[in-house]
Enzyme design. Structure first.
Site, PDB file in Angstrom:
ATOM      1  N   ILE A 155       0.587  -1.289  -0.316  1.00 31.07           N
ATOM      2  CA  ILE A 155      -0.071  -0.135  -0.428  1.00 31.07           C
ATOM      3  C   ILE A 155       0.806   1.291  -0.054  1.00 31.07           C
ATOM      4  O   ILE A 155       2.174   1.273   0.748  1.00 31.07           O
ATOM      5  CB  ILE A 155      -0.351  -0.212   0.740  1.00 31.07           C
ATOM      6  CG1 ILE A 155      -1.708  -1.186   0.911  1.00 31.07           C
ATOM      7  CG2 ILE A 155      -1.756   1.936   1.241  1.00 31.07           C
ATOM      8  CD1 ILE A 155      -2.841  -1.856   2.336  1.00 31.07           C
ATOM      9  N   HIS A 206      -6.950  -4.105 -10.817  1.00 31.04           N
ATOM     10  CA  HIS A 206      -7.219  -4.553  -9.754  1.00 31.04           C
ATOM     11  C   HIS A 206      -8.212  -5.908 -10.057  1.00 31.04           C
ATOM     12  O   HIS A 206      -9.125  -5.936 -11.003  1.00 31.04           O
ATOM     13  CB  HIS A 206      -7.849  -3.609  -8.784  1.00 31.04           C
ATOM     14  CG  HIS A 206      -8.726  -4.769  -7.591  1.00 31.04           C
ATOM     15  ND1 HIS A 206      -7.343  -5.239  -6.193  1.00 31.04           N
ATOM     16  CD2 HIS A 206     -10.099  -5.404  -6.687  1.00 31.04           C
ATOM     17  CE1 HIS A 206      -8.449  -5.693  -5.940  1.00 31.04           C
ATOM     18  NE2 HIS A 206      -9.514  -5.318  -5.995  1.00 31.04           N
ATOM     19  N   GLU A 251      -7.383  -9.137 -17.315  1.00 28.91           N
ATOM     20  CA  GLU A 251      -6.227  -8.346 -17.252  1.00 28.91           C
ATOM     21  C   GLU A 251      -5.431  -7.605 -18.476  1.00 28.91           C
ATOM     22  O   GLU A 251      -5.370  -6.949 -18.429  1.00 28.91           O
ATOM     23  CB  GLU A 251      -5.444  -8.880 -15.849  1.00 28.91           C
ATOM     24  CG  GLU A 251      -6.965  -9.098 -14.364  1.00 28.91           C
ATOM     25  CD  GLU A 251      -6.107  -9.711 -13.634  1.00 28.91           C
ATOM     26  OE1 GLU A 251      -4.541  -8.789 -13.320  1.00 28.91           O
ATOM     27  OE2 GLU A 251      -6.777 -10.440 -13.027  1.00 28.91           O
TER      28      GLU A 251
HETATM   29  C1  GAR Z   1      -3.348  -9.908 -11.087  1.00 31.45           C
HETATM   30  O1  GAR Z   1      -3.642 -10.734 -10.091  1.00 31.45           O
HETATM   31  C2  GAR Z   1      -3.459  -8.936  -9.973  1.00 31.45           C
HETATM   32  O2  GAR Z   1      -4.271  -7.897 -10.225  1.00 31.45           O
HETATM   33  C3  GAR Z   1      -3.426  -8.657  -8.648  1.00 31.45           C
HETATM   34  O3  GAR Z   1      -2.220  -9.609  -8.453  1.00 31.45           O
HETATM   35  C4  GAR Z   1      -1.850 -10.520 -10.153  1.00 31.45           C
HETATM   36  C5  GAR Z   1      -0.237  -9.643 -10.580  1.00 31.45           C
HETATM   37  O4  GAR Z   1      -0.604 -10.792 -11.113  1.00 31.45           O
HETATM   38  N1  GAR Z   1      -3.459  -7.301  -8.411  1.00 31.45           N
HETATM   39  C6  GAR Z   1      -3.367  -7.398  -6.917  1.00 31.45           C
HETATM   40  O5  GAR Z   1      -4.301  -8.004  -6.100  1.00 31.45           O
HETATM   41  C7  GAR Z   1      -3.699  -5.462  -5.966  1.00 31.45           C
HETATM   42  N2  GAR Z   1      -3.706  -5.336  -5.237  1.00 31.45           N
HETATM   43  P1  GAR Z   1       1.122 -10.582 -11.784  1.00 31.45           P
HETATM   44  O6  GAR Z   1       2.243 -11.033 -11.543  1.00 31.45           O
HETATM   45  O7  GAR Z   1       1.421 -11.909 -13.283  1.00 31.45           O
HETATM   46  O8  GAR Z   1       0.568  -9.270 -12.826  1.00 31.45           O
END
Ligand code: GAR
Length: 193
Positions: free
Chosen positions: A92, A109, A174
């Site tokens: 955070i 997110h 995403e």
């Molecule tokens: C993703 O799903 C993102 O949306 C989430 O963490 C993952 C990271 O994956 N973010 C959160 O939860 C933020 N609070 P990545 O490292 O493969 O992109």
């Protein structure tokens, strides 16, 4: 082109999606650096393999969060960054850092905000019996996961879904909407004086 840094903590699959998108000649942004708060984040090696500058800074090595974030800002400024993308950055951020990058920092997110701010979004959506779930790219403001949304994508929740199967379905979206949202923001910034 607009200069972008990505902040990560782990795997970096969203980071990879942004790096791939930015290879298109007509993409308005270039990824100039990747910063991790964990030296062991697998995403760092992926970024380096694309020839992108990387750095890792552990918050625990700094006397305070403010000092940690001041150094991050110095690093980002040394890369001459215009936009910061949080991509699985699991810390955070404090008000000074967020204010410094206001309007220039976005996050992905894994939920349809304002639903399921914070952690364990897929588990919570399943526990609620949600029929749709998804992801949101939004501006970062001091309130956790509260900034204005830029783009959202929905996916269905299917019978028999587990947190893993649901998160995999969301992750595909995403990887689609994050590069789109960055394209929109970078195009807008490129027009600004
Ligand atoms: C993703 O799903 C993102 O949306 C989430 O963490 C993952 C990271 O994956 N973010 C959160 O939860 C933020 N609070 P990545 O490292 O493969 O992109």
């Amino acid at each position: 082109r607009i200069r972008v840094a990505i902040l990560i903590s782990g795997r970096g699959s969203n980071m990879s999606a942004l790096i791939e998108a930015a290879k298109a000649p007509d993409y308005p942004a270039e990824i100039v650096g990747v910063l991790s708060n964990r030296a062991a984040a697998p995403g760092l090696e992926i970024a380096a393999s694309h020839g992108i500058a990387t750095a890792s800074l552990a918050q625990s090595r700094f006397p305070s969060r403010d000092m940690f974030e001041d150094i991050m800002t110095q690093m980002l400024e040394s890369w001459d960054v215009d936009i910061v993308c949080l991509a699985g950055f699991m810390r955070i951020l404090g008000e000074d850092f967020v204010t410094r990058w206001a309007g220039k920092m976005i996050n992905i997110h894994p939920s349809l905000l304002p639903l399921y701010k914070g952690l364990h979004t897929h588990e919570r959506a399943l526990a609620d019996g949600a029929k749709v779930h998804g992801c949101t790219v939004h501006f970062v403001t001091p309130g956790l996961d509260e900034g204005a949304p830029i783009l959202q994508a929905e996916v269905p929740v299917l019978p028999g879904d587990t947190p893993e199967s649901l998160s995999a379905r969301v992750l595909i979206e995403e990887h689609r909407i994050y590069p789109e949202a960055l394209r929109t923001l970078a195009s807008t910034q490129a027009l600004a004086p």
